[in-house]
Design a protein around this motif. Structure first.
Motif, PDB file in Angstrom:
ATOM      1  N   GLN A  38       0.831  -1.206   0.000  1.00 55.43           N
ATOM      2  CA  GLN A  38       0.000   0.000   0.000  1.00 55.43           C
ATOM      3  C   GLN A  38       0.868   1.260   0.000  1.00 55.43           C
ATOM      4  O   GLN A  38       0.567   2.248  -0.669  1.00 55.43           O
ATOM      5  CB  GLN A  38      -0.930   0.006   1.218  1.00 55.43           C
ATOM      6  N   GLU A  39       1.964   1.196   0.737  1.00 58.01           N
ATOM      7  CA  GLU A  39       2.884   2.333   0.767  1.00 58.01           C
ATOM      8  C   GLU A  39       3.533   2.539  -0.605  1.00 58.01           C
ATOM      9  O   GLU A  39       3.681   3.677  -1.077  1.00 58.01           O
ATOM     10  CB  GLU A  39       3.966   2.090   1.829  1.00 58.01           C
ATOM     11  N   GLN A  41       2.225   1.648  -3.472  1.00 60.85           N
ATOM     12  CA  GLN A  41       1.177   2.163  -4.351  1.00 60.85           C
ATOM     13  C   GLN A  41       1.002   3.667  -4.186  1.00 60.85           C
ATOM     14  O   GLN A  41       0.777   4.388  -5.163  1.00 60.85           O
ATOM     15  CB  GLN A  41      -0.152   1.459  -4.074  1.00 60.85           C
ATOM     16  N   HIS A  42       1.107   4.128  -2.967  1.00 59.40           N
ATOM     17  CA  HIS A  42       0.977   5.564  -2.701  1.00 59.40           C
ATOM     18  C   HIS A  42       2.096   6.332  -3.407  1.00 59.40           C
ATOM     19  O   HIS A  42       1.860   7.373  -4.029  1.00 59.40           O
ATOM     20  CB  HIS A  42       1.022   5.822  -1.195  1.00 59.40           C
ATOM     21  N   GLN A  43       3.312   5.807  -3.339  1.00 59.71           N
ATOM     22  CA  GLN A  43       4.448   6.449  -4.006  1.00 59.71           C
ATOM     23  C   GLN A  43       4.280   6.434  -5.529  1.00 59.71           C
ATOM     24  O   GLN A  43       4.516   7.436  -6.203  1.00 59.71           O
ATOM     25  CB  GLN A  43       5.755   5.742  -3.636  1.00 59.71           C
ATOM     26  N   LYS A  46       1.670   8.988  -6.916  1.00 60.13           N
ATOM     27  CA  LYS A  46       2.082  10.393  -6.938  1.00 60.13           C
ATOM     28  C   LYS A  46       2.935  10.712  -8.162  1.00 60.13           C
ATOM     29  O   LYS A  46       2.915  11.828  -8.666  1.00 60.13           O
ATOM     30  CB  LYS A  46       2.864  10.737  -5.665  1.00 60.13           C
TER      31      LYS A  46
END
Length: 245
Positions: A38-39, A41-43, A46
C-alpha cells in the motif's frame, strides 16, 4: 537485487523511487496486497509511473529472484522535459522544428529502430506517453545503435497533451494513418512539423486523429495492407528530409 536495468523487491523499488532513479516501467503481481505494498502504491500514484499488473510467472521470468510481487525496469537514459526542448528549438532560427510523437509503440525493437532513423533524419525530440509504450531497455539501446543517447526523448501523460502544446506553439501536427485519402507526398513538411506514428496493431488512436492538423498515408500497391511501423516511419521521415533539402 539489481542488474543493469532490472530491480525487484518492494523495498528496493521504493528506495529507487525515493532516490529519483529513472524508472521506465513497474510490473506488479495481480492481487498483491499488504501494508508495505500500500505504501508503494501511494508512491507510485504520486509519480504517475508506467505500471503493468501481471501474473507471478511474468515476474519470475523478469527477476530470477525474490521479487515480492514487484519488479521495475530502470531506464538507461534520463527523459527530458518536452516543453523545454520545444522552446529551445523554436528559439533557434537556424532550425525548422521536427518532432516525432509515438502513440503507444509497444515493441522495444521497433522503438529502437525508429529512434535510430529519427536521429539520422534530424528529428529534434521524440515524445512518448508515460503509460502503454515500449520501455527503453537493452533491446531498444542495441537496435537504436546508440542513437537513444543522442536524441532527446520526452514523456507526457497523454499524447494529446503533446499535440495541444505543439499546436499552440505553431507546429503543424501530422498523423501517419491509412484512414485518409491524402498521401504523404501532398503534405507540406517544410513547415514546423510534429509527426505522429501509431501502435503496431491499432495505428494512431481515433481520438487522436480527431485533433491533428493533417493526416497522410503511404501509397500501397501490394496485397499486404500495411508496413512495419519502423519502416513506415522511415518513409515518412525521409520524405520530410527530401522536402527540406
Amino acid at each position: 537485487m539489481e542488474d543493469n536495468t532490472t530491480i525487484f523487491g518492494i523495498r528496493t523499488v521504493m528506495e529507487a523511487i525515493q532516490s529519483g532513479k529513472n524508472i521506465d516501467k513497474i510490473y506488479i503481481q495481480k492481487g498483491l496486497s499488504g501494508p508495505l505494498f500500500q505504501e508503494l502504491q501511494h508512491q507510485i500514484g504520486k509519480e504517475g509511473y508506467n505500471i503493468s499488473y501481471v501474473p507471478v510467472e511474468k515476474l519470475n521470468k523478469l527477476s530470477n529472484g525474490n521479487h515480492q510481487g514487484v519488479v521495475a525496469k530502470i531506464s538507461p537514459i534520463k527523459f527530458q522535459n518536452m516543453e523545454d526542448i520545444v522552446q529551445e528549438i523554436l528559439e533557434d532560427s537556424s532550425k525548422t522544428p521536427l518532432f516525432l510523437l509515438l502513440d503507444q509503440i509497444t515493441d522495444a525493437r521497433n522503438f529502437g529502430a525508429i529512434i535510430r532513423t529519427a536521429e539520422c533524419c534530424g528529428v529534434h525530440a521524440i515524445i512518448v506517453q508515460n503509460k502503454g509504450g515500449a520501455p527503453v531497455n537493452a533491446d531498444t539501446v542495441k537496435t537504436s545503435a546508440g542513437a537513444v543517447f543522442k536524441i532527446p526523448i520526452c514523456k507526457v501523460n497523454h499524447i494529446k497533451d503533446a499535440i495541444y502544446y505543439m499546436q499552440s506553439s505553431g507546429i503543424h501536427v501530422v498523423a501517419a494513418t491509412e484512414k485518409t485519402e491524402d498521401n504523404l507526398y501532398t503534405v507540406d513538411f517544410k513547415l514546423p512539423t510534429a509527426l505522429i506514428m501509431g501502435s503496431e496493431e491499432k495505428g494512431v488512436n481515433p481520438s487522436v486523429l480527431k485533433i491533428v492538423d493533417s493526416k497522410a498515408k503511404l501509397p500501397m500497391y501490394g496485397t499486404i495492407g500495411s508496413l512495419n511501423v519502423s519502416v513506415a516511419c522511415g518513409a515518412f521521415l525521409y520524405e520530410i528530409v527530401r522536402q527540406r533539402i
